[in-house]
Motif scaffolding. Structure first.
Motif, PDB file in Angstrom:
ATOM      1  N   UNK A   1       0.850  -1.188   0.000  1.00 54.07           N
ATOM      2  CA  UNK A   1       0.000   0.000   0.000  1.00 54.07           C
ATOM      3  C   UNK A   1       0.888   1.241   0.000  1.00 54.07           C
ATOM      4  N   UNK A   2       0.319   2.345  -0.382  1.00 55.26           N
ATOM      5  CA  UNK A   2       1.060   3.609  -0.428  1.00 55.26           C
ATOM      6  C   UNK A   2       1.669   3.926   0.940  1.00 55.26           C
ATOM      7  N   UNK A   3       2.988   4.165   0.981  1.00 57.74           N
ATOM      8  CA  UNK A   3       3.657   4.538   2.218  1.00 57.74           C
ATOM      9  C   UNK A   3       4.190   3.374   3.030  1.00 57.74           C
ATOM     10  N   UNK A   4       3.973   2.124   2.589  1.00 58.30           N
ATOM     11  CA  UNK A   4       4.511   0.972   3.323  1.00 58.30           C
ATOM     12  C   UNK A   4       6.036   0.991   3.302  1.00 58.30           C
ATOM     13  N   UNK A   5       6.655   0.557   4.417  1.00 61.46           N
ATOM     14  CA  UNK A   5       8.118   0.485   4.508  1.00 61.46           C
ATOM     15  C   UNK A   5       8.564  -0.951   4.266  1.00 61.46           C
ATOM     16  N   UNK A   6       9.412  -1.148   3.269  1.00 69.93           N
ATOM     17  CA  UNK A   6       9.927  -2.470   2.915  1.00 69.93           C
ATOM     18  C   UNK A   6      11.397  -2.546   3.288  1.00 69.93           C
ATOM     19  N   UNK A   7      11.776  -3.599   4.017  1.00 65.76           N
ATOM     20  CA  UNK A   7      13.157  -3.793   4.445  1.00 65.76           C
ATOM     21  C   UNK A   7      13.760  -4.952   3.646  1.00 65.76           C
ATOM     22  N   UNK A   8      14.911  -4.700   3.008  1.00 67.18           N
ATOM     23  CA  UNK A   8      15.628  -5.705   2.231  1.00 67.18           C
ATOM     24  C   UNK A   8      16.861  -6.123   3.022  1.00 67.18           C
ATOM     25  N   UNK A   9      17.026  -7.429   3.268  1.00 67.30           N
ATOM     26  CA  UNK A   9      18.151  -7.886   4.074  1.00 67.30           C
ATOM     27  C   UNK A   9      18.614  -9.256   3.606  1.00 67.30           C
ATOM     28  N   UNK A  10      19.928  -9.475   3.701  1.00 70.33           N
ATOM     29  CA  UNK A  10      20.547 -10.758   3.397  1.00 70.33           C
ATOM     30  C   UNK A  10      21.907 -10.780   4.063  1.00 70.33           C
ATOM     31  N   UNK A  11      22.368 -11.940   4.470  1.00 67.77           N
ATOM     32  CA  UNK A  11      23.646 -12.063   5.156  1.00 67.77           C
ATOM     33  C   UNK A  11      24.776 -11.598   4.241  1.00 67.77           C
ATOM     34  N   UNK A  12      25.674 -10.784   4.792  1.00 68.51           N
ATOM     35  CA  UNK A  12      26.822 -10.292   4.032  1.00 68.51           C
ATOM     36  C   UNK A  12      26.604  -8.945   3.374  1.00 68.51           C
ATOM     37  N   UNK A  13      25.380  -8.385   3.503  1.00 71.90           N
ATOM     38  CA  UNK A  13      25.080  -7.091   2.891  1.00 71.90           C
ATOM     39  C   UNK A  13      24.383  -6.193   3.909  1.00 71.90           C
ATOM     40  N   UNK A  14      24.532  -4.895   3.712  1.00 73.54           N
ATOM     41  CA  UNK A  14      23.859  -3.934   4.571  1.00 73.54           C
ATOM     42  C   UNK A  14      22.369  -3.870   4.219  1.00 73.54           C
ATOM     43  N   UNK A  15      21.538  -3.640   5.233  1.00 72.28           N
ATOM     44  CA  UNK A  15      20.100  -3.534   5.002  1.00 72.28           C
ATOM     45  C   UNK A  15      19.751  -2.253   4.259  1.00 72.28           C
ATOM     46  N   UNK A  16      18.632  -2.321   3.526  1.00 76.19           N
ATOM     47  CA  UNK A  16      18.140  -1.136   2.827  1.00 76.19           C
ATOM     48  C   UNK A  16      16.622  -1.071   3.007  1.00 76.19           C
ATOM     49  N   UNK A  17      16.081   0.135   3.029  1.00 72.65           N
ATOM     50  CA  UNK A  17      14.653   0.338   3.245  1.00 72.65           C
ATOM     51  C   UNK A  17      14.078   1.137   2.084  1.00 72.65           C
ATOM     52  N   UNK A  18      12.909   0.726   1.622  1.00 78.49           N
ATOM     53  CA  UNK A  18      12.215   1.411   0.526  1.00 78.49           C
ATOM     54  C   UNK A  18      10.795   1.739   0.971  1.00 78.49           C
ATOM     55  N   UNK A  19      10.360   2.970   0.722  1.00 72.99           N
ATOM     56  CA  UNK A  19       8.988   3.382   0.999  1.00 72.99           C
ATOM     57  C   UNK A  19       8.188   3.244  -0.295  1.00 72.99           C
ATOM     58  N   UNK A  20       7.129   2.437  -0.257  1.00 75.91           N
ATOM     59  CA  UNK A  20       6.349   2.136  -1.452  1.00 75.91           C
ATOM     60  C   UNK A  20       5.580   3.377  -1.921  1.00 75.91           C
ATOM     61  N   UNK A  21       5.651   3.621  -3.234  1.00 79.74           N
ATOM     62  CA  UNK A  21       4.918   4.726  -3.852  1.00 79.74           C
ATOM     63  C   UNK A  21       4.072   4.179  -4.991  1.00 79.74           C
ATOM     64  N   UNK A  22       2.821   4.597  -5.043  1.00 76.19           N
ATOM     65  CA  UNK A  22       1.903   4.061  -6.052  1.00 76.19           C
ATOM     66  C   UNK A  22       2.333   4.429  -7.461  1.00 76.19           C
ATOM     67  N   UNK A  23       3.148   5.471  -7.593  1.00 72.59           N
ATOM     68  CA  UNK A  23       3.628   5.861  -8.917  1.00 72.59           C
ATOM     69  C   UNK A  23       4.588   4.822  -9.488  1.00 72.59           C
ATOM     70  N   UNK A  24       5.114   3.914  -8.619  1.00 71.00           N
ATOM     71  CA  UNK A  24       6.054   2.885  -9.069  1.00 71.00           C
ATOM     72  C   UNK A  24       5.347   1.581  -9.422  1.00 71.00           C
ATOM     73  N   UNK A  25       4.000   1.591  -9.454  1.00 74.90           N
ATOM     74  CA  UNK A  25       3.249   0.355  -9.694  1.00 74.90           C
ATOM     75  C   UNK A  25       3.587  -0.250 -11.052  1.00 74.90           C
ATOM     76  N   UNK A  26       3.680   0.555 -12.074  1.00 74.69           N
ATOM     77  CA  UNK A  26       3.921   0.054 -13.427  1.00 74.69           C
ATOM     78  C   UNK A  26       5.381   0.143 -13.828  1.00 74.69           C
TER      79      UNK A  26
END
Length: 261
Positions: free
Chosen positions: A78-103
């Motif tokens: 949904x618009x404004x959701x915070x997504x956390x990307x993580x995997x061993x050996x790499x630094x975490x990254x966070x993305x805020x979902x925007x509806x303009x990125x749907x397509x």
């Protein structure tokens, strides 16, 4: 008994039909967010190669998924959701979902996690006895011969100045100071990192996504949601037997299925 007039009944049926046949208008009328599908790829920032099995967690909806072998992912947000990307050996990254990125697929670059260690020199020896004798006969420079430094309130000669800019306290207290020197702290930091890696390896060996899948049959987003729902603590995994862990997973799975109904 008061009877409804026929026109009122037809008006009610027409309203129900419109609500059923036009879900988007219904959602807009009641201000219900339907969300959208967010897709993209996760790659390594240094090699630009795709990263598989990257954990993606939606902090707002408590759902998630993992990337496939080509680093691609897709999940409902949904618009404004915070997504956390993580995997061993790499630094975490966070993305805020925007509806303009749907397509438009997003591209996430994860930076490798680097450990900076002090340079060390290793020497080979014939056997432990030779090493012990060389260590005993090792000629170390006297690091306490610094020029005097006078501090108000302290006796003369009690403190010496380190050429590197620090302070060395003469006498038995200097032994304690040396224990907390920069080199000693770096060694302790390295030891702590090694213990953390060993602890993580022990946890993964007893409780992993693959192991949970074998017991529950869950995969992808449902598996991520289940593991967040179950929330098995690391302390429990380390102290429990494999049978106790399996029982906990099955118990959580039953509660999870009831929650989803």
């Amino acid at each position: 008994m008061k009877r409804l007039k026929l026109p009122h009944i037809w008006h009610g049926l027409a309203a129900v039909f419109l609500l059923i046949s036009m879900p988007e208008a219904t959602a807009q009328f009641f201000n219900i967010s339907q969300g959208f599908r967010l897709s993209g790829q996760v790659i390594s920032a240094d090699s630009l190669l795709p990263l598989r099995d990257v954990n993606i967690l939606n902090l707002n909806l408590k759902t998630g998924t993992t990337t496939d072998q080509n680093g691609y992912f897709s999940l409902q947000v949904s618009e404004g959701d915070s997504l956390v990307f993580s995997i061993v050996g790499y630094e975490r990254d966070t993305l805020v979902a925007k509806e303009s990125e749907e397509n438009e697929p997003v591209k996430i670059l994860l930076k490798p996690r680097l450990y900076e260690l002090r340079q060390a020199t290793f020497y080979g020896v014939d056997n432990p006895l030779v090493f012990r004798q060389k260590f005993i006969n090792l000629d170390l420079p006297d690091t306490t011969s610094y020029s005097p430094l006078q501090i108000p309130g302290m006796k003369k000669g009690a403190v010496a100045q380190d050429p590197a800019g620090g302070i060395a306290i003469q006498g038995p207290i200097s032994l304690l100071y040396n224990q907390f020197s920069k080199q000693y702290r770096e060694i302790k930091k390295l030891g702590k990192l090694q213990k953390e890696d060993q602890r993580a390896a022990q946890i993964t060996a007893k409780y992993s996504r693959e192991y949970v899948t074998r017991i529950t049959g869950l995969e992808g987003e449902r598996l991520t949601a289940f593991m967040a729902f179950c929330d098995v603590k690391d302390e429990f995994v380390l102290s429990a037997s494999q049978l106790e862990i399996a029982d906990r997973i099955e118990e959580c799975h039953e509660n999870f299925k009831k929650e989803q109904q």
